[in-house]
Design a protein around this motif. Structure first.
Motif, PDB file in Angstrom:
ATOM      1  N   GLY A  39      -1.954  31.330  43.508  1.00 45.59           N
ATOM      2  CA  GLY A  39      -2.632  29.670  44.300  1.00 45.59           C
ATOM      3  C   GLY A  39      -1.443  28.670  44.636  1.00 45.59           C
ATOM      4  O   GLY A  39      -2.137  27.960  45.157  1.00 45.59           O
ATOM      5  N   SER A  40      -0.577  28.658  43.641  1.00 45.26           N
ATOM      6  CA  SER A  40       0.197  27.371  43.773  1.00 45.26           C
ATOM      7  C   SER A  40       1.126  27.776  43.409  1.00 45.26           C
ATOM      8  O   SER A  40       2.790  26.312  43.137  1.00 45.26           O
ATOM      9  N   VAL A  41       2.114  28.897  43.627  1.00 41.56           N
ATOM     10  CA  VAL A  41       3.098  28.817  43.003  1.00 41.56           C
ATOM     11  C   VAL A  41       4.152  29.861  43.908  1.00 41.56           C
ATOM     12  O   VAL A  41       3.815  30.490  43.839  1.00 41.56           O
ATOM     13  N   CYS A  42       5.215  28.875  44.448  1.00 40.59           N
ATOM     14  CA  CYS A  42       6.051  29.802  45.233  1.00 40.59           C
ATOM     15  C   CYS A  42       6.957  29.594  44.236  1.00 40.59           C
ATOM     16  O   CYS A  42       8.395  28.560  44.067  1.00 40.59           O
ATOM     17  N   ARG A  43       7.778  31.043  44.000  1.00 43.30           N
ATOM     18  CA  ARG A  43       9.137  31.327  43.392  1.00 43.30           C
ATOM     19  C   ARG A  43      10.251  31.704  44.373  1.00 43.30           C
ATOM     20  O   ARG A  43      10.443  32.423  45.092  1.00 43.30           O
ATOM     21  N   VAL A  44      11.029  31.008  44.468  1.00 43.76           N
ATOM     22  CA  VAL A  44      12.252  30.846  45.176  1.00 43.76           C
ATOM     23  C   VAL A  44      13.510  31.055  44.179  1.00 43.76           C
ATOM     24  O   VAL A  44      14.083  29.523  43.502  1.00 43.76           O
ATOM     25  N   ASN A  96       9.890  34.598  55.791  1.00 43.83           N
ATOM     26  CA  ASN A  96      10.684  34.352  56.709  1.00 43.83           C
ATOM     27  C   ASN A  96      12.314  34.118  55.755  1.00 43.83           C
ATOM     28  O   ASN A  96      13.479  33.783  57.010  1.00 43.83           O
ATOM     29  N   GLY A  97      12.640  35.053  55.074  1.00 42.46           N
ATOM     30  CA  GLY A  97      14.082  35.408  54.701  1.00 42.46           C
ATOM     31  C   GLY A  97      14.990  34.442  53.779  1.00 42.46           C
ATOM     32  O   GLY A  97      15.647  34.705  52.925  1.00 42.46           O
ATOM     33  N   VAL A  98      13.969  33.822  52.849  1.00 45.14           N
ATOM     34  CA  VAL A  98      14.557  32.023  52.009  1.00 45.14           C
ATOM     35  C   VAL A  98      14.765  33.456  50.889  1.00 45.14           C
ATOM     36  O   VAL A  98      14.061  34.025  50.485  1.00 45.14           O
ATOM     37  N   VAL A  99      15.778  33.376  50.002  1.00 49.63           N
ATOM     38  CA  VAL A  99      16.487  33.738  49.133  1.00 49.63           C
ATOM     39  C   VAL A  99      16.766  32.823  47.295  1.00 49.63           C
ATOM     40  O   VAL A  99      16.842  33.584  46.862  1.00 49.63           O
TER      41      VAL A  99
END
Length: 221
Positions: A39-44, A96-99
């Motif tokens: 719900g709140s963490v985007c791992r990039v 979206n292709g972000v790595v």
């Protein structure tokens, strides 16, 4: 593969950018093609972007830095700073292709003061570049903090009071043309980047309900 002649290659200081705290709603990032866990963490890459809605304003409102020399560090030239809790992030797959995060822009009202503040936590500049922004001269000072480059931007000769601010994020993508196609009219034209051999497109982040200025760049050669 890192280019040995590139001063920004390698691991840099022992201090690493482990987490960015962003005052955005999670659904805006999902609309932008990011995977958001719990719900709140985007791992990039190895960085966790923690989304806290608009409780503390807008944009990037703080960061967690690993390897800090002093446990009591809670501020780096006005940027709220904490030590990370738990293990480093493991990157998620993003439609979206972000790595990875290529670099984070830190806007400074006083370049010397900001460089000194980073020096006090053991981070030293790797490269300096003079350029223009909106017809005005600017100076960019680059630091390597783990896998992320921190680009400090300010006037080369004028100073003012106030804190430095985390201003925007440029992401590395697997295929910049595919990413631009994914976003359609919500991104600008793909063009040559300042970095030789790389191409970049700028996201119209407001169209997606995001408050963080964002760009997508092809991988380093």
């Amino acid at each position: 593969m890192h280019n040995a002649s590139d001063p920004l290659s390698g691991s840099g200081s022992a201090v690493t950018v482990d987490e960015l705290l962003v005052a955005d709603p999670a659904d805006a990032w999902v609309r932008a093609g990011f995977t958001v866990d719990d719900g709140s963490v985007c791992r990039v890459g190895g960085v966790a972007v923690r989304l806290i809605a608009r409780d503390r304003g807008t944009g990037i409102v703080g960061w967690s830095l690993g390897g800090l020399p002093h446990a009591s560090v809670d501020d780096v030239d006005g940027v709220p700073t904490t030590a990370p809790i738990g293990a480093a992030a493991t990157s998620a797959h993003h439609p979206n292709g972000v790595v990875a995060i290529d670099h984070v822009v830190l806007m400074s009202p006083d370049l010397s003061r900001t460089v000194e503040a980073l020096g006090r936590i053991g981070v030293e500049p790797r490269r300096t570049r003079d350029a223009e922004l909106g017809g005005r001269p600017i100076r960019q000072v680059f630091f390597r903090m783990g896998e992320v480059i921190v680009e400090v931007v300010g006037s080369p000769d004028a100073t003012s009071e106030g804190p430095s601010t985390l201003w925007g994020i440029t992401y590395t993508v697997a295929d910049v043309d595919a990413t631009a196609s994914f976003f359609g009219d919500r991104t600008g034209p793909v063009k040559d980047a300042v970095q030789p051999g790389r191409r970049i497109t700028t996201l119209r982040h407001h169209d997606l309900g995001m408050s963080v200025r964002s760009a997508m760049i092809s991988a380093r050669r």
